[in-house]
Design an enzyme around this catalytic site. Structure first.
Site, short mmCIF file in Angstrom:
data_model
loop_
_atom_site.label_atom_id
_atom_site.label_comp_id
_atom_site.label_asym_id
_atom_site.label_seq_id
_atom_site.Cartn_x
_atom_site.Cartn_y
_atom_site.Cartn_z
N CYS A 1 35.60 -9.66 33.19
CA CYS A 1 35.30 -9.47 34.70
C CYS A 1 34.54 -8.30 34.95
O CYS A 1 34.69 -7.16 34.56
CB CYS A 1 36.59 -9.42 35.27
N CYS B 1 36.72 -5.71 37.07
CA CYS B 1 37.66 -4.67 36.62
C CYS B 1 37.96 -4.72 35.02
O CYS B 1 38.62 -3.89 34.56
CB CYS B 1 39.37 -5.38 36.99
N CYS C 1 39.72 -13.75 38.83
CA CYS C 1 40.28 -12.91 37.74
C CYS C 1 41.90 -12.64 38.32
O CYS C 1 41.97 -12.44 39.41
CB CYS C 1 39.60 -11.50 37.89
N CYS D 1 42.37 -8.79 39.22
CA CYS D 1 41.81 -7.96 40.53
C CYS D 1 41.48 -8.91 41.46
O CYS D 1 41.07 -8.42 42.62
CB CYS D 1 40.54 -7.11 40.09
N CYS E 1 32.61 -23.17 35.24
CA CYS E 1 31.36 -22.71 35.53
C CYS E 1 31.32 -21.53 36.22
O CYS E 1 31.80 -21.39 37.40
CB CYS E 1 30.80 -24.13 36.54
#
Length: 162
Positions: free
Chosen positions: A56, A59, A105, A108, A128
């Site tokens: 991510c 984070c 995510c 976060c 995707c």
């Protein structure tokens, strides 16, 4: 796919979140925080083929392994399976007159992209994902530890398949 090492999925504090968000570019902010979409075929990770982990951008939580990436010819990086199912959250998205499953995510809450049921075997899933939502970490580099949580974050990920 679960791994023998557990990552801390507790969300960043509001102060940590604001500090992380302050480091984003305008494009990253639009996608990650405002659920935007980057234009197809322009993402810097579209052609990335090295072994590694896609984390991510906000984070640093690992979201996908390089070995699960494939060329979907859609214009966005696509994966068949997440790094760990618990690292993603799934949200019904009915924007733009269609129903899709948004991927965020799990730590976060940042927008990553969408998952579709038209991927290759064996999962038939196509995650995707926007390039600006991800940070690629080569297999020889340590994972990010943006929240100062310690290992396995900040360490080199050694649990690659095969």
């Amino acid at each position: 796919m679960s791994h023998p090492v557990v990552f801390d999925l507790s969300p960043p504090s509001p102060l940590q979140f604001d500090q992380l968000a302050a480091g984003l570019t305008a494009d990253e902010r639009e996608v990650l925080l405002h659920h935007g979409t980057e234009s197809p075929f322009c993402g810097v990770l579209l052609t990335e083929k090295r072994p590694g982990v896609y984390c991510c951008r906000l984070c640093g939580l690992p979201l996908f392994l390089g070995g699960s990436k494939f060329d979907s010819r859609t214009g966005w990086p696509s994966f068949t399976t997440p790094f760990d199912e618990t690292h993603l959250s799934y949200v019904r998205d009915s924007s733009y007159g269609m129903v899709r499953t948004e991927i965020r995510c799990a730590r976060c809450g940042s927008h990553q992209g969408h998952v579709f049921d038209d991927g290759p075997p064996p999962t038939h899933q196509r995650y995707c994902i926007n390039s600006v939502s991800l940070a690629f970490v080569a297999s020889t580099e340590p994972l990010p530890d943006k929240l100062q949580r310690g290992a396995p974050e900040g360490a080199i990920w050694t649990h690659f398949p095969g």
